[in-house]
Scaffold this active site. Structure first.
Site, PDB file in Angstrom:
ATOM      1  N   ARG A  77     -10.939 140.227 -22.360  1.00 17.42           N
ATOM      2  CA  ARG A  77     -11.623 139.882 -23.621  1.00 17.42           C
ATOM      3  C   ARG A  77     -13.126 140.133 -23.424  1.00 17.42           C
ATOM      4  O   ARG A  77     -13.764 139.458 -22.628  1.00 17.42           O
ATOM      5  CB  ARG A  77     -11.376 138.412 -23.966  1.00 17.42           C
ATOM      6  CG  ARG A  77     -12.220 137.931 -25.137  1.00 17.42           C
ATOM      7  CD  ARG A  77     -12.050 136.430 -25.439  1.00 17.42           C
ATOM      8  NE  ARG A  77     -12.926 136.029 -26.520  1.00 17.42           N
ATOM      9  CZ  ARG A  77     -13.891 135.119 -26.418  1.00 17.42           C
ATOM     10  NH1 ARG A  77     -14.105 134.462 -25.292  1.00 17.42           N
ATOM     11  NH2 ARG A  77     -14.659 134.835 -27.443  1.00 17.42           N
ATOM     12  N   HIS A 122     -20.400 138.099 -30.581  1.00 20.61           N
ATOM     13  CA  HIS A 122     -20.597 136.969 -29.664  1.00 20.61           C
ATOM     14  C   HIS A 122     -22.102 136.698 -29.532  1.00 20.61           C
ATOM     15  O   HIS A 122     -22.713 136.909 -28.497  1.00 20.61           O
ATOM     16  CB  HIS A 122     -19.964 137.292 -28.301  1.00 20.61           C
ATOM     17  CG  HIS A 122     -19.742 136.097 -27.416  1.00 20.61           C
ATOM     18  ND1 HIS A 122     -18.518 135.791 -26.840  1.00 20.61           N
ATOM     19  CD2 HIS A 122     -20.575 135.145 -26.971  1.00 20.61           C
ATOM     20  CE1 HIS A 122     -18.622 134.705 -26.090  1.00 20.61           C
ATOM     21  NE2 HIS A 122     -19.867 134.294 -26.144  1.00 20.61           N
ATOM     22  N   GLU A 167     -17.208 131.151 -31.710  1.00 14.47           N
ATOM     23  CA  GLU A 167     -17.761 129.801 -31.858  1.00 14.47           C
ATOM     24  C   GLU A 167     -18.791 129.658 -32.986  1.00 14.47           C
ATOM     25  O   GLU A 167     -19.957 129.312 -32.746  1.00 14.47           O
ATOM     26  CB  GLU A 167     -18.394 129.342 -30.538  1.00 14.47           C
ATOM     27  CG  GLU A 167     -17.415 129.326 -29.377  1.00 14.47           C
ATOM     28  CD  GLU A 167     -17.988 128.672 -28.124  1.00 14.47           C
ATOM     29  OE1 GLU A 167     -19.182 128.327 -28.109  1.00 14.47           O
ATOM     30  OE2 GLU A 167     -17.228 128.495 -27.157  1.00 14.47           O
ATOM     31  N   ASN A 315     -12.010 127.836 -27.590  1.00 11.72           N
ATOM     32  CA  ASN A 315     -12.735 127.757 -26.329  1.00 11.72           C
ATOM     33  C   ASN A 315     -12.836 126.283 -25.978  1.00 11.72           C
ATOM     34  O   ASN A 315     -13.402 125.497 -26.739  1.00 11.72           O
ATOM     35  CB  ASN A 315     -14.147 128.336 -26.478  1.00 11.72           C
ATOM     36  CG  ASN A 315     -14.121 129.837 -26.728  1.00 11.72           C
ATOM     37  OD1 ASN A 315     -13.070 130.473 -26.632  1.00 11.72           O
ATOM     38  ND2 ASN A 315     -15.276 130.396 -27.043  1.00 11.72           N
ATOM     39  N   TYR A 317     -13.739 123.400 -22.949  1.00 10.60           N
ATOM     40  CA  TYR A 317     -14.304 123.144 -21.615  1.00 10.60           C
ATOM     41  C   TYR A 317     -14.120 121.711 -21.155  1.00 10.60           C
ATOM     42  O   TYR A 317     -13.906 121.455 -19.981  1.00 10.60           O
ATOM     43  CB  TYR A 317     -15.795 123.516 -21.591  1.00 10.60           C
ATOM     44  CG  TYR A 317     -15.988 125.020 -21.607  1.00 10.60           C
ATOM     45  CD1 TYR A 317     -16.022 125.743 -20.432  1.00 10.60           C
ATOM     46  CD2 TYR A 317     -16.072 125.720 -22.814  1.00 10.60           C
ATOM     47  CE1 TYR A 317     -16.165 127.126 -20.433  1.00 10.60           C
ATOM     48  CE2 TYR A 317     -16.208 127.101 -22.828  1.00 10.60           C
ATOM     49  CZ  TYR A 317     -16.249 127.803 -21.633  1.00 10.60           C
ATOM     50  OH  TYR A 317     -16.370 129.171 -21.634  1.00 10.60           O
ATOM     51  N   GLU A 382     -11.238 130.719 -24.128  1.00 10.15           N
ATOM     52  CA  GLU A 382     -12.137 130.414 -23.006  1.00 10.15           C
ATOM     53  C   GLU A 382     -11.759 129.066 -22.429  1.00 10.15           C
ATOM     54  O   GLU A 382     -11.456 128.128 -23.161  1.00 10.15           O
ATOM     55  CB  GLU A 382     -13.607 130.340 -23.461  1.00 10.15           C
ATOM     56  CG  GLU A 382     -14.259 131.675 -23.678  1.00 10.15           C
ATOM     57  CD  GLU A 382     -15.725 131.563 -24.128  1.00 10.15           C
ATOM     58  OE1 GLU A 382     -16.410 130.599 -23.733  1.00 10.15           O
ATOM     59  OE2 GLU A 382     -16.162 132.449 -24.878  1.00 10.15           O
TER      60      GLU A 382
HETATM   61  C1  BGC Z   1     -19.595 130.590 -24.770  1.00 15.39           C
HETATM   62  C2  BGC Z   1     -19.846 131.456 -23.554  1.00 15.39           C
HETATM   63  C3  BGC Z   1     -20.525 130.650 -22.473  1.00 15.39           C
HETATM   64  C4  BGC Z   1     -19.649 129.468 -22.108  1.00 15.39           C
HETATM   65  C5  BGC Z   1     -20.164 128.622 -20.949  1.00 15.39           C
HETATM   66  C6  BGC Z   1     -19.073 129.202 -24.427  1.00 15.39           C
HETATM   67  O1  BGC Z   1     -19.441 128.305 -25.411  1.00 15.39           O
HETATM   68  O2  BGC Z   1     -18.722 131.231 -25.659  1.00 15.39           O
HETATM   69  O3  BGC Z   1     -20.583 132.580 -23.927  1.00 15.39           O
HETATM   70  O4  BGC Z   1     -20.818 131.417 -21.347  1.00 15.39           O
HETATM   71  O5  BGC Z   1     -19.565 128.644 -23.242  1.00 15.39           O
HETATM   72  O6  BGC Z   1     -21.367 128.024 -21.223  1.00 15.39           O
END
Ligand code: BGC
Length: 478
Positions: A77, A122, A167, A315, A317, A382
């Site tokens: 991607r 992006h 995002e 995405n 985290y 992500e």
């Molecule tokens: C973004 C990425 C970024 C990642 C880590 C995401 O919100 O899409 O471009 O590198 O976070 O910070």
């Protein structure tokens, strides 16, 4: 539990143009908002750096493809830099060198047995379009549709997976608002008409996404047969305490942070979430305005947007604790939402400190999507963390292993329709306002080396093993 990923589950890895390509002014590329911002706002980038050279992927993309082959990923991607294709953002003026670059990359990927998956945008908007107001300009929907047409026309014979906008929520709030924590802008271009510009930018991005989706269905789908979807940042938010105020704050936070742009596309009714509309409207009237600061979607726009995604890209985290708090400047996105969200201090943080290991929070989010939005196909576009361990990035392996484990559970036990996983990221790259201080890569880059040698970290062999066996090796690393 069945420890295998389904046969049709897709494994890959991601990157984005400004973060890795470099060559910021080579071969006719136009200036992007990140070129301008890093030049004029060095003080807002943690290490004062920029993406002028980054990983030099424009020059060394063959090394990227070699790394992808070593990883044995099924797809890559990556994003296309709008101003490499249309230097001014104007689709009537195309840059042949930029077009050739992505042709070469796509062809090499295909020859290497790796499916190219493309993010159309992006965050590296052509500066010229920013000069016209960027995403706060409703005309952007035309510009984006025209740019998308160029991209579908050029590459759609070979690219079958498209991600329209990466995002849009985060891009709106961080680029057209400010960071809740330190009240600074976090991302280019730094437009702060607080409480207004964040919503306007999100609104225009949502419409732009929908226009690109409908365009593909109308003019390209019958020949190209690809899939088009949006990518939303989707953290989870859980109450910071048992107090009813915090329980409500967590719901509200999810509404503002995730549902704002998810609900219009994936709910059966369409439109912005009723709770968000109500809060912003009431506050706007109390401020003496005659209309809500949240722009209204017309009936036609609601229909245009509803269902405009073949899958939901997310995405993810981490999970934050949300508390009820009167925060932020007034008016502003954060003040409207009325929450304070913080990483759980008791959870393990691999790196950077905004990421805590909260796999159960991810499982909860996946199930919430399934239950609230009628189990849409979800593409995890992500997921990942940084490292401070250079080559022996054990914490990163631990993170991916644990998150993959809950994804397996979500698929096999809970029946969530999850179709793919794109780890973030292939290379240590320019991490926006964190510069080069956060290292999400499975490959380390020597930024002092003019050739930017890519060296696999331990996480690369871990991920290769996951892909090869389609399962998680719980003993690795021992
Ligand atoms: C973004 C990425 C970024 C990642 C880590 C995401 O919100 O899409 O471009 O590198 O976070 O910070």
């Amino acid at each position: 539990m069945n420890i295998k990923f389904p046969n049709d589950f897709l494994f890959g890895i991601g990157s984005s143009s400004y973060q890795i390509e470099g060559a910021h002014d080579k071969d006719g590329k136009g200036e992007s908002i990140w070129d301008r911002y890093t030049e004029t706002h060095k003080e807002l980038i943690v290490d004062g750096s920029d993406g002028k050279d980054a990983c030099k992927s424009y020059e060394f993309y063959e090394d990227d493809v070699q790394a992808l082959k070593d990883l044995q990923v099924q797809f890559y991607r990556f994003s296309i830099s709008w101003c490499r294709i249309c230097p001014d953002g104007d689709s009537a003026k195309l840059n042949q060198s930029g077009i050739a670059y992505y042709n070469n990359l796509i062809n090499l990927l295909i020859d290497s047995g790796i499916e190219p998956m493309v993010t159309i945008y992006h965050w590296d908007l052509p500066q010229k379009l920013q000069d016209l107001g960027g995403w706060t300009n409703p005309k952007m929907a035309d510009f984006f549709e025209d740019y998308a047409r160029v991209i579908f026309t050029l590459y759609g014979d070979r690219v079958k997976w498209w991600f329209t906008i990466n995002e849009p929520h985060l891009h709106s709030v961080f680029s057209y608002g400010q960071c809740l924590r330190d009240k600074l802008p976090v991302h280019a271009p730094d437009v702060r008409f607080l409480g207004i510009s964040e919503y306007l930018a999100g609104h225009v991005m949502l419409l732009s996404h929908a226009r690109a989706y409908r365009l593909y269905q109308k003019e390209f789908y019958s020949k190209q047969r690809g899939k088009v979807g949006i990518v939303l940042d989707a953290f989870n938010f859980i109450p910071a305490s048992n107090k009813i105020e915090d329980i409500n704050a967590a719901k509200r936070t999810r509404t503002f942070e995730v549902e704002w742009l998810l609900h219009p596309i994936f709910s059966s009714t369409g439109d912005y979430p009723p709770l968000m509309k109500k809060i912003i409207n009431e506050k706007s009237l109390a401020e003496g305005r005659t209309r809500s600061r949240l722009p209204e979607l017309t009936a036609d726009e609601i229909e245009l947007i509803k269902g405009s995604s073949d899958f939901l890209g997310i995405n993810h985290y981490t999970t934050y604790l949300a508390a009820d708090e009167d925060v932020g400047d007034k008016p502003s996105f954060y003040n409207d939402a009325g929450f304070n969200a913080t990483p759980n201090p008791n959870s393990f943080s691999p790196s950077p400190d905004w990421i805590k290991m909260e796999p159960e929070g991810f499982l909860d989010l996946l199930n919430w999507i399934k239950n609230t939005y009628n189990n849409p196909p979800v593409f995890i576009t992500e997921n990942g963390c940084g490292d401070v361990q250079e080559y022996d990035d054990k914490d990163k392996i631990y993170y991916h292993k644990t998150y993959l484990q809950v994804i397996l559970k979500a698929i096999n036990e809970d029946g969530c329709k999850i179709i793919g996983y794109s780890a973030w990221s292939l290379l240590d790259s320019f991490e926006w306002s964190s510069g080069y201080t956060e290292k999400f890569g499975f490959y380390r880059i020597d930024f002092t080396d003019p050739k930017r040698k890519r060296t696999p970290k331990r996480s690369a062999s871990y991920y290769r093993n996951v892909i090869k066996t389609r399962s998680i090796d719980f003993k690795f690393p021992d």
